[in-house]
Design a protein around this motif. Structure first.
Motif, short mmCIF file in Angstrom:
data_model
loop_
_atom_site.label_atom_id
_atom_site.label_comp_id
_atom_site.label_asym_id
_atom_site.label_seq_id
_atom_site.Cartn_x
_atom_site.Cartn_y
_atom_site.Cartn_z
N THR A 322 16.71 2.18 9.88
CA THR A 322 15.77 1.65 9.06
C THR A 322 14.54 1.71 9.46
O THR A 322 14.45 1.38 10.76
N GLN A 323 13.38 1.61 8.87
CA GLN A 323 11.84 1.23 9.38
C GLN A 323 11.33 0.15 8.09
O GLN A 323 11.39 0.58 7.03
N GLU A 324 10.77 -0.78 8.62
CA GLU A 324 9.77 -1.55 7.81
C GLU A 324 8.51 -0.95 7.51
O GLU A 324 7.93 -0.46 8.48
N VAL A 325 8.20 -0.76 6.26
CA VAL A 325 7.05 0.05 5.63
C VAL A 325 6.16 -0.65 4.84
O VAL A 325 6.61 -1.94 4.35
N GLY A 326 5.05 -0.36 4.42
CA GLY A 326 4.34 -0.66 3.19
C GLY A 326 4.56 0.23 2.24
O GLY A 326 5.05 1.12 2.36
N TRP A 327 3.57 0.02 0.95
CA TRP A 327 3.89 0.72 -0.12
C TRP A 327 2.63 1.21 -0.82
O TRP A 327 1.54 0.14 -0.82
N GLY A 368 5.13 3.98 3.57
CA GLY A 368 4.92 4.19 5.09
C GLY A 368 4.21 3.16 5.68
O GLY A 368 3.94 2.06 5.05
N ASN A 369 3.30 3.34 6.86
CA ASN A 369 2.54 2.52 7.49
C ASN A 369 0.97 3.16 7.35
O ASN A 369 0.95 4.36 7.78
N GLY A 370 0.11 2.29 7.42
CA GLY A 370 -1.19 2.88 7.46
C GLY A 370 -2.33 1.70 6.82
O GLY A 370 -1.75 0.72 6.19
N ASP A 371 -3.51 1.83 7.08
CA ASP A 371 -4.46 0.92 6.44
C ASP A 371 -4.45 0.94 4.90
O ASP A 371 -4.85 -0.12 4.45
N ASP A 372 -4.16 1.89 4.39
CA ASP A 372 -4.13 2.08 2.91
C ASP A 372 -3.00 1.70 2.11
O ASP A 372 -2.76 1.75 0.99
N ILE A 375 0.97 -4.43 2.15
CA ILE A 375 1.92 -4.98 3.14
C ILE A 375 2.98 -5.86 2.16
O ILE A 375 2.47 -6.57 1.45
N ARG A 376 4.25 -5.50 2.36
CA ARG A 376 5.32 -6.15 1.75
C ARG A 376 6.22 -6.62 2.58
O ARG A 376 7.16 -5.77 3.05
N PRO A 377 6.30 -7.88 3.47
CA PRO A 377 7.40 -8.23 4.29
C PRO A 377 8.59 -7.83 3.72
O PRO A 377 8.98 -8.28 2.78
N GLY A 378 9.65 -7.41 4.50
CA GLY A 378 11.08 -7.05 4.09
C GLY A 378 11.07 -5.74 3.25
O GLY A 378 12.32 -5.85 2.83
#
Length: 403
Positions: A322-327, A368-372, A375-378
Motif C-alpha cells: 500500500t501507499q499513503e496518498v492525497g486526493w 496520488g501525491n503532489g502539490d495539487d 492531504i488526508r492522513p490515513g
C-alpha cells in the motif's frame, strides 16, 4: 419506549452481546494487522458493516442505458466471502463479523438489488441474523429544511447508525459513497465510530481506465467505456466523505483502478465458485449472463473481483503493498462545450471527440501525491499484491468463498 424502538433494540441484542464479547477479547477494530489474543487463540474478528450495490442476476434498463445489459456480480461474491469469514480455517487470516448490510443504488436500482441481496444472504446462506436494509435510492439529496423527514435517513443508514451506537466497526463501501455521506450528515457522532473505510474508487492522477490484460486493437476500443462508476454516480458524496471531520480518525484503504483491473477471476474459477455451497451455486447461476456480456464487450474470459479484493485486504493485509496518498476531485465538465458535454481535457480520456458513453463521467477522483492533491492522513491505496503467491492465495480464497 415505543413498540417500534423496543423491537429495534431487541433485534440488536445479539449484536450487542457480540460487541461485549469482542471488547472482552481485546479486538483491534481497525482490522489492520492480524491482532493478538491469548496464546493459542484466534484473534477476535473485526466487526464490519457493508454498503453494497449487489446486483447479481439483474439487468440494467433504459432510460439510464440505451440497451439492457447484465449487472456486475462481484458485490455478491464479496458479501458471501465476508459472511463466511467469521472463523477462518487458514492461518494468518483475520476473521470478520458482519453486523449489517445496507443496499444502495449503483449497479442497478436499489429495490431490485435489495431483493437479490436478501435472497442471497437470508435464503441461500441462511443468515437471517444479518439485517439487510435499503439504503440510498439515488445520489446525495439536497438539504430541505421543510421536509418532514431527512431523505438521508433510510432504513439502511438508520441500521448502520444503530450498529455503530453499539461500538466501532469498519465499513466496506462497495457502491457509491452515498450511504456513508448520509451517515455523516444524519448521525455524525455515530459515524465517528467508523474505524476503517474500504472502497473501490478512483485512479492514480491522469490515469485512464484501461484493461491491461486486453491486447490491441481491442484494448484501444474498450478504453472508451470504462470509468469509476462509484465516483461518477455521486461525486458530492465522495468529496463529503473524504473531507468529513467525523471520519478524520478512520483509516481509508482504496482499491484503485490500476490494481483491480490487473486481476481476473477466470471462467474456470467462476465455474468452481463456492463449490457445493448454496451461495456458490446461486452466484454461478446469476453470473452467467454477465460473464457472457463481459467476454463479448471486452474480450476477457472471467470477471474482475473489484470489491472482493477489499475483503481479502481486511482479512490479510500483509499480502498487499500500500501507499499513503492525497486526493483530488477533477471536474470534467466543460462550460465551452456546445452540447454541454464533460469534455474537459484535464480529465483522463476526455476531449471533444470522446466516445458518448464517457459523457456519464462528470468528474474523476485522483489518488496520488503532489502539490495539487489534498492531504488526508490515513488515506492509502493498494498498489499491488506483495507476491504472486499472495495473488494466488486471493484467487483461491475468492473461488472458495471462504478463507
Amino acid at each position: 419506549m415505543t413498540q417500534h424502538h423496543h423491537a429495534r433494540w431487541v433485534h440488536l441484542l445479539p449484536a450487542l452481546l457480540a460487541v461485549l464479547f469482542v471488547a472482552a477479547c481485546g479486538s483491534d477494530s481497525s482490522g489492520v494487522g492480524t491482532g493478538s489474543g491469548a496464546p493459542g487463540q484466534q484473534p477476535a474478528p473485526t466487526r464490519v458493516l457493508i454498503s453494497a450495490d449487489m446486483a447479481a442476476g439483474l439487468f440494467t434498463l433504459p432510460p439510464n442505458y440505451a440497451l439492457p445489459f447484465p449487472s456486475d456480480v462481484d458485490d455478491g461474491i464479496a458479501i458471501a466471502l465476508a459472511l463466511n469469514a467469521l472463523t477462518p480455517e487458514q492461518a494468518g487470516f483475520r476473521g470478520l463479523e458482519v453486523a449489517g448490510i445496507s443496499v444502495t443504488f449503483g449497479n442497478n436500482e436499489r429495490d431490485a438489488q435489495l431483493a437479490q441481496t436478501r435472497e442471497l444472504v437470508h435464503e441461500m446462506m441462511g443468515r437471517t441474523d444479518i439485517p439487510v436494509e435499503g439504503g440510498a435510492a439515488g445520489p446525495l439529496p439536497p438539504a430541505d429544511p421543510d421536509a418532514e423527514r431527512d431523505p438521508c435517513i433510510t432504513p439502511g443508514v438508520e441500521m448502520m447508525a444503530d450498529q455503530l451506537a453499539l461500538g466501532p466497526a469498519a465499513l466496506f463501501a462497495f457502491g457509491p459513497l452515498t450511504d456513508l455521506a448520509c451517515l455523516v450528515l444524519a448521525f455524525p457522532e455515530r459515524a465517528a465510530n467508523i474505524t476503517h473505510v474500504l472502497a473501490q474508487i478512483g485512479a492514480r492522477p491522469g490515469e485512464e481506465y484501461t484493461l491491461p490484460n486486453v491486447q490491441q486493437p481491442i484494448r484501444e476500443a474498450v478504453d472508451c467505456c470504462l470509468w469509476s462508476v462509484n465516483v461518477s454516480l455521486d461525486v458530492p458524496a465522495v468529496e463529503l466523505a473524504l473531507s468529513a471531520p467525523e471520519l478524520s480518525q478512520a483509516r481509508w484503504t482504496i482499491a484503485p483502478w490500476h490494481f483491480v483491473a490487473a486481476t481476473l477471476l477466470s471462467t474456470n474459477r467462476m465455474a468452481q465458485l463456492g463449490g457445493s455451497r448454496p451461495e456458490g451455486e446461486w452466484l454461478r447461476r446469476n453470473s452467467i449472463a454477465f460473464q457472457t456480456f463481459w467476454l463479448a464487450a471486452f474480450n476477457e474470459a472471467g470477471i474482475h473481483p473489484w470489491d472482493v479484493t477489499l475483503v481479502q485486504y481486511l482479512m490479510r493485509p500483509q499480502d498487499f503493498a500500500t501507499q499513503e496518498v492525497g486526493w483530488r476531485i477533477v471536474d470534467c465538465r466543460n462550460p465551452d462545450d456546445p452540447l454541454g458535454r464533460p469534455t474537459n481535457t484535464d480529465c483522463a480520456g476526455h476531449g471533444p471527440t470522446q466516445f458518448p458513453l464517457r459523457d456519464a463521467e462528470p468528474a474523476q477522483l485522483w489518488l496520488g501525491n503532489g502539490d495539487d492533491q489534498a492531504i488526508r492522513p490515513g488515506l492509502f491505496i493498494i498498489d499491488d499484491f506483495v507476491s504472486e503467491e499472495a495473488r494466488t492465495r486471493f484467487l483461491d480464497t475468492a473461488t472458495a468463498l471462504a478463507p
